[in-house]
Design an enzyme around this catalytic site. Structure first.
Site, PDB file in Angstrom:
ATOM      1  N   GLU A  32     -95.925  39.265 -52.956  1.00 48.97           N
ATOM      2  CA  GLU A  32     -94.956  39.250 -51.843  1.00 48.97           C
ATOM      3  C   GLU A  32     -94.038  38.056 -52.006  1.00 48.97           C
ATOM      4  OE1 GLU A  32     -97.692  39.274 -48.444  1.00 48.97           O
ATOM      5  OE2 GLU A  32     -97.611  41.461 -48.453  1.00 48.97           O
ATOM      6  N   CYS A  38     -91.108  39.707 -42.176  1.00 49.24           N
ATOM      7  CA  CYS A  38     -91.533  38.354 -41.817  1.00 49.24           C
ATOM      8  C   CYS A  38     -90.757  37.297 -42.595  1.00 49.24           C
ATOM      9  CB  CYS A  38     -93.020  38.147 -42.114  1.00 49.24           C
ATOM     10  SG  CYS A  38     -94.099  39.000 -40.968  1.00 49.24           S
ATOM     11  N   GLY A  55    -103.788  27.589 -46.461  1.00 48.43           N
ATOM     12  CA  GLY A  55    -103.503  28.607 -47.476  1.00 48.43           C
ATOM     13  C   GLY A  55    -102.209  29.340 -47.143  1.00 48.43           C
ATOM     14  N   HIS A  56    -101.986  29.550 -45.855  1.00 44.44           N
ATOM     15  CA  HIS A  56    -100.736  30.180 -45.375  1.00 44.44           C
ATOM     16  C   HIS A  56    -100.149  29.254 -44.321  1.00 44.44           C
ATOM     17  CE1 HIS A  56     -97.749  32.858 -43.832  1.00 44.44           C
ATOM     18  NE2 HIS A  56     -98.258  33.953 -44.344  1.00 44.44           N
ATOM     19  N   GLU A 108     -89.695  41.241 -47.239  1.00 40.96           N
ATOM     20  CA  GLU A 108     -90.573  41.446 -46.090  1.00 40.96           C
ATOM     21  C   GLU A 108     -89.872  41.043 -44.791  1.00 40.96           C
ATOM     22  OE1 GLU A 108     -94.455  39.664 -46.622  1.00 40.96           O
ATOM     23  OE2 GLU A 108     -94.858  39.771 -44.471  1.00 40.96           O
ATOM     24  N   HIS A 118    -107.430  31.715 -43.604  1.00 42.88           N
ATOM     25  CA  HIS A 118    -106.359  31.657 -42.589  1.00 42.88           C
ATOM     26  C   HIS A 118    -106.779  30.910 -41.312  1.00 42.88           C
ATOM     27  CE1 HIS A 118    -104.685  34.840 -45.178  1.00 42.88           C
ATOM     28  NE2 HIS A 118    -103.517  34.602 -44.634  1.00 42.88           N
ATOM     29  N   CYS A 144     -98.610  41.754 -39.518  1.00 43.15           N
ATOM     30  CA  CYS A 144     -97.811  40.539 -39.322  1.00 43.15           C
ATOM     31  C   CYS A 144     -96.373  40.847 -38.938  1.00 43.15           C
ATOM     32  CB  CYS A 144     -97.844  39.670 -40.580  1.00 43.15           C
ATOM     33  SG  CYS A 144     -97.310  40.533 -42.068  1.00 43.15           S
ATOM     34  N   HIS A 173     -95.090  33.267 -52.463  1.00 45.74           N
ATOM     35  CA  HIS A 173     -95.071  34.122 -51.271  1.00 45.74           C
ATOM     36  C   HIS A 173     -93.921  33.694 -50.352  1.00 45.74           C
ATOM     37  CE1 HIS A 173     -96.641  35.690 -47.403  1.00 45.74           C
ATOM     38  NE2 HIS A 173     -97.270  36.577 -48.165  1.00 45.74           N
TER      39      HIS A 173
END
Lengths: 657, 657
Positions: free
Chosen positions: A319, A337, A211-212, A335, A160, A403, A267
Site C-alpha cells: 500500500e 486514507c 508500527g503505524h 488509498e 497497532h 479504515c 506505506h
C-alpha cells in the site's frame, strides 16, 4: 486543563475556544465550528455523511462485532477467539470522532445518547492501569495473532497498540469538544498515561515506536487539550526514535531517522500521518529540522509521486509509494486514507509556510482522489482509487479492514474548517464554497459570507461584515490551475501552457494585485457591506504528464476548475480505452442537474478506434462525454479512464485477443 | 609439427590435411577447402569479399598508417606519437587471414606477393624475444596511452597485447595453410613463446588474462598446428585464471570464474569469443565443466538475449548484452563482430552436441544479423546492426576502430566450411547452398553436389557420388523455422503456431524419418547417381516475441525461410513506422531479380496511419512491401523496421511534434 485552548490542528477547536494560535503554527485556522457551509456541492456531501455514512458506520461496528470486542474485554475469557484486525477498535473511535464533529453543527440528542452508551462499553474494556486494546484484553492467553504474547512486543510490527491510542485520542478530543463530556477523554488520557509510563528511555521503560503512525498527531492534540507536556514529549519521542529501534524498514518509514528522510517511501497512509505529526511537533517545539525534512519529502512527492487526482501511494504492494514517476493508472492504489492523510499534511504545511501551493495540492486531492473514495449517497466506499478501470472496480458498502470508511466518517464533517485561516491582520480565503463564517481578525469580529457555484462556475462573492471599520488584508487564493500550474512542479503541465484569466472587484471596481505566495491581497479599511467579487475562468483544459511518467505517455487528461474529469462507459457508446483525442479539441460544457447529484459534463469531438475480426482498424468520429472523476462508478461496472490517448500508441491493444 | 593434423576449429584445415577429428570434437567439419560453392546467393557474397572487401581492407591498412606502425616499430624513436587504437595491428592480421582463405580457393599470385611484402614489414617489427606490439615497440618511452608503461601492465585492461597475439596466430595459421609458407607462422610462434614464457603461475611469471578474448581459440589452433601442448595449456590458463586476477568485472566476463558463469553478460564480442574458446579447450582436454558452463549461458542467450536477426549485444553501453529480455530495436547494438562470434560459438556447440538447434541459431545469424554488417557490394560496413531506423543509420566505408570490416574479411571466405560435417558414418548437411564437395566418410571418398535456389526457394537436390557402394547415414538438417521453432525457446513464436510441410525423396521415392536431434536421417547403401530431393515449404510467416520483450509488444516480424524481412522507406510511400499489420494478413512473394542483387520481395495488405494537423488520425489501406533485412540501407537513409505494429498501441506517435 486549558479549556480555552484552540486546537489549530485539523481544524478542530475546543468548544467555546477563541481563534488564537496556541497550536504553535504561525497561521491560525478558522475552525469548522465558526463556518456554516450553505453550499450545494459540499452540502450534499455533508448531508450524506451525517445521514448515511456515520449511521452506517455505527451499524457496521455493531454488526461486525466491534462493540462486542469491548464487551468481551470487560470480561476476559480463554474461550474467546480473537478475530478480525488488531485495530478494529479504531473504527469505533473514528466514527465517534466524525459524529462528534457533526453534532457540533447539527446537535442530535439521540446520537449523543447512543455515543454515551457506546462509550460505556468502551470504558469497561479498559484495564485498571489504563491499557485499552481489546485484541489482547479479551483473552490474554491467546490474544490476536498480531498482538504478541505481551504488551508492546509487536507494537512496531502489527499489533497497532499505539495506532489504537492515536485514534482513541483523536476521537476523545473531538467528543469532549462537541459535548463537553469527559467520558471518552478520561479513558484516552488513562491509556495515554499507561503508554507514557511504559515507553521511553528511562530505566525500566521500553524504547518503541508505532508500527503505524497517528499517535504523533493525536498526542499533540492531547497536549493542547490537557496542557501536559508529557504528551508532546511522547509524540516527539515516537518521531525521534524512529530508525533507531529494531524496526528499520521503509514500509513504515523506519529505514532512517526521520530528520534524514528526503523521499516519500513505504506505506502511504503511515507516511502522510507521520509527516503531519512532524509538522505538529515542529509547530509546538519550534524544531526546524522536522520542517526541513517534510519540505524535502513534499518536494519529492509533488515532483515525482503525486497522481493528478491528488492521490498518493502508487502500488498495492505494501500500500506504498512507488518509485519516482511510477504512477500506473489501472493498478493505482491511491488509498482513500492516504488522500485524507495528504490533506492533513498539506494543510499543516500551509499553516507553517503560508504558501498557496500546499492548498493547490489539498484542493486537488479534496475534489478528486479523496471524495472519489465515498459514493455520492455516502454508503459505498473505495479503498484504492484507480485512475482507470476495465470494469473490475466497484465501491463496496464496507471492508473487513474498514479504515477508509471510518476515515471518511471523520474527515467529511471537518471540511468547513479548511476554508479560512487568519494570521495577524491577514484573512486567508483558501477554499471556495458557499458559507457564512464568523472570524476573529486582530481580535475583532468579522462576519464573512461566501456565495459561489464552485466548482461548476468560477464566480465567488464575498460579503464582508466587520464590526465597525477594520484594517486588514484579505488574501484570496488564486488556484494553481488558474495560474497555469497543474501541480507545483513539472510533473503535470497544461498542454496549452497558458494561465487562465481572473479578476477581482471590490464594490464593483476592479482591483489589481501582484500575487504574493499565490494570494491576491487586498489591504484596506473594510466596512460592513463591502462586496468582493472574484472571477476565475473555467475553461476545460488538457493536461500532459511529464514524459518520465510512463503510464501517461501519449495521453492527456482533462480538467475544469479543480475537477479532474474521466470518460466512463455509461456516457459513451464506444470503448473509452480505445478513444483518440484530437490535438486541439474544442470542449463544450453542459450542465446536467439531474445526473449524479448535478454535474457539469464535458463533451469533445474525438475518434474511436476498433478492430475488425481480421485485425483491421476502423476509426469513427465520435463525441466523447466526460464526467467528474469523483462521480464515476455510480452506475455499475465498466470502462473508465482519466488519461485518454492522444497518440495512437497509447490506445489499448485489441481487446478480443 | 603435425602437418597433417586437421584443424576442426573454425572450418579451417591444414593444406592437404585429411578429414579427421584431431580438433578433439566428436563431430568433424568438412573444411571449406573441400567445398566449392557454386551458389548464386553466396557466390555473390564470396566474389564481393574477394574482389572488393579484402582489397579495400588492405588499402585501408595502408592508407591509415597500420603498415607504417610496423615500419616504425622496426626503427623505434622517441619522436613517434602512438595514435589510433592499441589493436590496430590486428586489422592487418585479420585481412591476411581472409586473403589466405580466399587464395586457397582462388589462387592469386599478385595477392600472395603483396602479403609476402606486408609480412616482411610485420616481421621486422618483432622484438628479439618475440614481443610484437607496435603500440609500444615504436616508442617504448611513450607508448600508446592504453599500453601501460611496461609489458603486460595493462593487458587485462586496454593494451590488447594478448588480443593482438590471438589474431596474429589466427592469421598466421591461415596463411601457412594457404601457402605452405612459414613466414607468418614463425613470427606468431615466436610471439606466442614470448607470452608463454612471461605468463603463468610459475615463479617469475605473471598471472594475467586477456582484457579482450580471442587468444584462447587461437592458441588451440596453434597447438593443433604445432603439436605443442604448451599453447593449449596457455589457452586453458587464460580461461581458468579469469575471475581470479585483478580484473573482476562483467564487462570482460571476469566477474566470476568461467566455470561458474551462467548468464551472458558484458561485451558481447569478448563473451562469444570466450565461449568459443571454452568449447575448443573442452574438446581438446575433455573437460566437461566448460561445456556445462557454455550450455547454461547458451540457454540464457536463446531464451532471453537473442535478437530475431541472430544478433547479440543489446546495448551500446559497453557494447554489451542487456538485461534479460532487454532487446530494443532502434538502439540495438548487435555488433557485426558479435554476430560472427555467435556463429563461432554455435558452430562449436554443434560439433560438441550434434544438435541442429545450434545451427538454427547459426543460420539465423548468418542470413540476417551477420551479412547485414557488410553491403552487397562489399565496401560498406555496419558496426551496430539495429532492427529499426528513423534514418540515422548508414553503412560506412571503414571505421577508426576497424574490427568489424576486418572480421568480415576473414569470415566470409571461410563460409563454405560450415555446410557439412561428418561423424563416423554420418554425413551432416547443415546449410543449404549450391556447391560441389569432396567428403571422407568412414575413410572413403564421397562426392556430393548440392543444387538449390535457397534461401529463395526450399528445394534442395543432393547428387551423391560415393566411390563404389557405401553404407552411411545422410543427416539433413530440418531447420527450426520448418519445425515451427523460430529459435530454440519461447523467446519468439510463429503467430500461427504451426510447422511447415517438408518432404524428402530418394531417387524420386518419398522417404520417411523421425527427426533425430533435428535431423532427417537416411541410412542406406549409397551408390553413384543416387539423388536426394528435399523440399521445405517457404510460406512467409509472422513472428511474435515473448511478451516480456517490451520493445516488440504489439508487433510482429515477418520471415520467409531463413530470411528475416523488414519494411524500408524506398519501397513504401508511407511511413513504415506508422503501419498497422492485419491480424491474418495474406502475403504474396514477388521475385525481383534486378533489385539488390536479386531478392524475393514480400507484399501484404496493411493500414497506414497518419495524423492531420489537428491531430486527427486517418487510416489508409496500403500494400506494404518488405525486403530482406540484410539488404536494407543500400538506397540512402530513411525509415526501416523489422518489428511492425499489429496493435495500434505499437504504432509510433505523431512524428510532427
Amino acid at each position: 486543563m486549558k479549556r480555552i485552548l484552540l486546537l489549530a490542528l485539523a481544524g478542530v477547536s475546543l468548544a467555546g475556544g477563541a481563534q488564537t494560535h496556541d497550536g504553535g503554527y504561525p497561521i491560525t485556522p478558522v475552525p469548522f465550528t465558526y463556518v456554516k457551509v450553505t453550499d450545494s456541492f459540499w452540502g450534499q456531501r455533508l448531508k450524506a455523511s451525517r445521514e448515511v455514512t456515520i449511521p452506517l458506520a455505527f451499524s457496521k461496528c455493531e454488526e461486525t462485532g466491534r462493540y462486542e470486542n469491548f464487551a468481551k474485554a470487560a470480561h476476559p475469557s480463554n474461550d474467546y477467539k480473537v478475530e478480525g484486525f488488531s485495530f478494529d477498535d479504531t473504527d469505533v473511535y473514528k466514527t465517534i470522532e466524525g459524529a462528534s464533529y457533526s453534532m457540533q453543527t447539527y446537535p442530535d440528542k439521540k446520537l449523543d445518547k447512543y455515543i454515551d452508551s457506546v462509550l460505556m462499553v468502551v470504558a469497561a474494556a479498559q484495564e485498571p492501569d489504563g491499557y485499552l486494546y481489546t485484541a489482547r484484553t479479551m483473552n490474554p492467553q491467546h490474544p490476536h495473532e498480531w498482538a504478541g504474547s505481551k504488551r508492546w512486543e509487536k507494537v512496531e510490527d502489527l499489533s497497532h497498540e499505539f495506532y489504537n491510542l492515536g485514534h482513541m485520542v483523536e476521537g476523545a478530543v473531538a467528543h469532549y469538544q462537541a459535548t463537553g463530556k469527559r467520558t471518552f477523554l478520561d479513558v484516552a488520557i488513562k491509556y495515554a498515561d499507561c503508554v507514557e509510563k511504559a515507553i521511553g528511555d528511562k530505566p525500566g521503560q521500553l524504547v518503541r515506536v508505532p508500527g503505524h503512525q497517528i499517535a504523533e498527531m493525536a498526542l499533540c492534540k492531547l497536549y493542547l487539550v490537557t496542557g501536559q507536556k508529557k504528551y508532546l514529549d511522547l509524540a516527539k519521542f515516537f518521531l525521534d526514535k524512529r530508525g533507531y529501534t529494531e524496526r528499520k524498514d521503509a514500509y513504515s518509514q523506519a529505514h532512517k531517522p526521520v530528520l534524514e528522510q528526503d523521499e516519500a517511501v513505504g506505506h502511504a497512509v503511515r507516511a502522510a500521518y507521520m509527516y503531519s505529526g512532524m509538522a505538529d511537533v515542529a509547530a509546538l517545539t519550534g524544531d526546524t529540522g522536522y520542517v526541513h525534512a517534510i519540505d524535502r519529502i513534499w518536494e519529492n512527492v509533488v515532483t515525482k509521486k503525486l497522481y493528478i487526482t491528488g492521490g498518493i501511494g502508487a502500488t498495492n504492494n505494501g500500500e506504498a509509494f512507488g518509485k519516482n514517476y511510477e504512477l500506473p493508472n489501472l493498478s493505482a492504489y491511491c488509498e482513500t486514507c492516504a488522500a485524507i492523510g495528504n490533506v492533513y499534511w498539506n494543510y499543516r504545511l500551509f499553516l507553517l509556510h503560508g504558501e498557496s501551493k500546499y492548498y493547490d495540492v489539498l484542493e486537488r486531492t479534496l475534489y478528486n482522489g479523496l471524495i472519489s473514495g465515498v459514493s455520492l449517497e455516502g454508503n459505498g466506499f473505495f479503498y484504492p482509487n484507480p485512475l482507470a478501470s476495465t470494469g473490475q472496480h466497484q465501491r463496496k458498502p464496507w471492508f473487513g479492514c474498514a479504515c477508509c470508511p471510518s476515515n471518511i466518517c471523520r474527515f467529511i464533517p471537518s471540511l468547513p474548517g479548511y476554508i479560512y485561516a487568519v494570521h495577524d491582520k491577514n484573512v486567508y480565503v483558501n477554499l471556495f464554497m458557499s458559507n457564512s463564517s464568523d472570524l476573529k481578525v486582530g481580535g475583532k469580529s468579522l462576519k464573512l459570507t461566501q456565495s459561489t457555484g464552485y466548482p461548476w462556475d468560477g464566480d465567488v462573492r464575498l460579503d464582508m461584515a466587520p464590526k465597525g471599520k477594520q484594517d486588514f488584508t484579505l488574501k484570496i487564493r488564486v488556484p494553481g490551475w488558474v495560474r497555469g500550474e497543474v501541480v507545483p512542479s513539472d510533473l503535470y503541465m497544461f498542454s496549452d501552457g497558458k494561465q487562465l484569466g481572473y479578476s477581482v472587484k471590490v464594490n464593483g471596481e476592479p482591483v489589481e494585485s501582484n500575487l504574493d505566495k499565490g494570494y491576491f491581497s487586498i489591504t484596506r479599511q473594510w466596512k460592513k457591506g463591502d462586496v468582493v467579487e472574484v472571477h476565475f475562468d473555467m475553461e476545460p483544459r488538457m493536461v500532459k504528464a511529464n514524459v518520465k511518467v510512463e503510464a501517461d505517455r501519449g495521453r492527456v487528461a482533462v480538467e475544469r476548475g479543480p475537477v479532474v474529469y474521466c470518460a466512463e462507459w455509461p456516457d459513451n457508446s464506444f470503448g473509452v480505452m480505445n478513444v483518440l483525442m484530437n490535438r486541439k479539441p474544442a470542449f463544450t460544457v453542459e450542465r446536467k442537474s439531474d445526473l449524479l447529484y448535478g454535474i457539469d459534463e464535458i463533451k469533445v469531438a474525438a475518434q474511436a478506434l476498433s478492430y475488425g475480426r481480421d485485425g483491421r482498424l476502423s476509426v469513427e468520429d465520435v463525441t466523447l462525454t466526460l464526467i467528474p472523476y469523483y462521480a464515476w462508478a455510480h452506475r455499475g461496472k465498466g470502462e473508465m479512464a482519466v488519461w485518454l490517448p492522444q497518440e495512437v500508441n497509447a490506445v489499448s491493444p485489441a481487446s478480443d485477443r
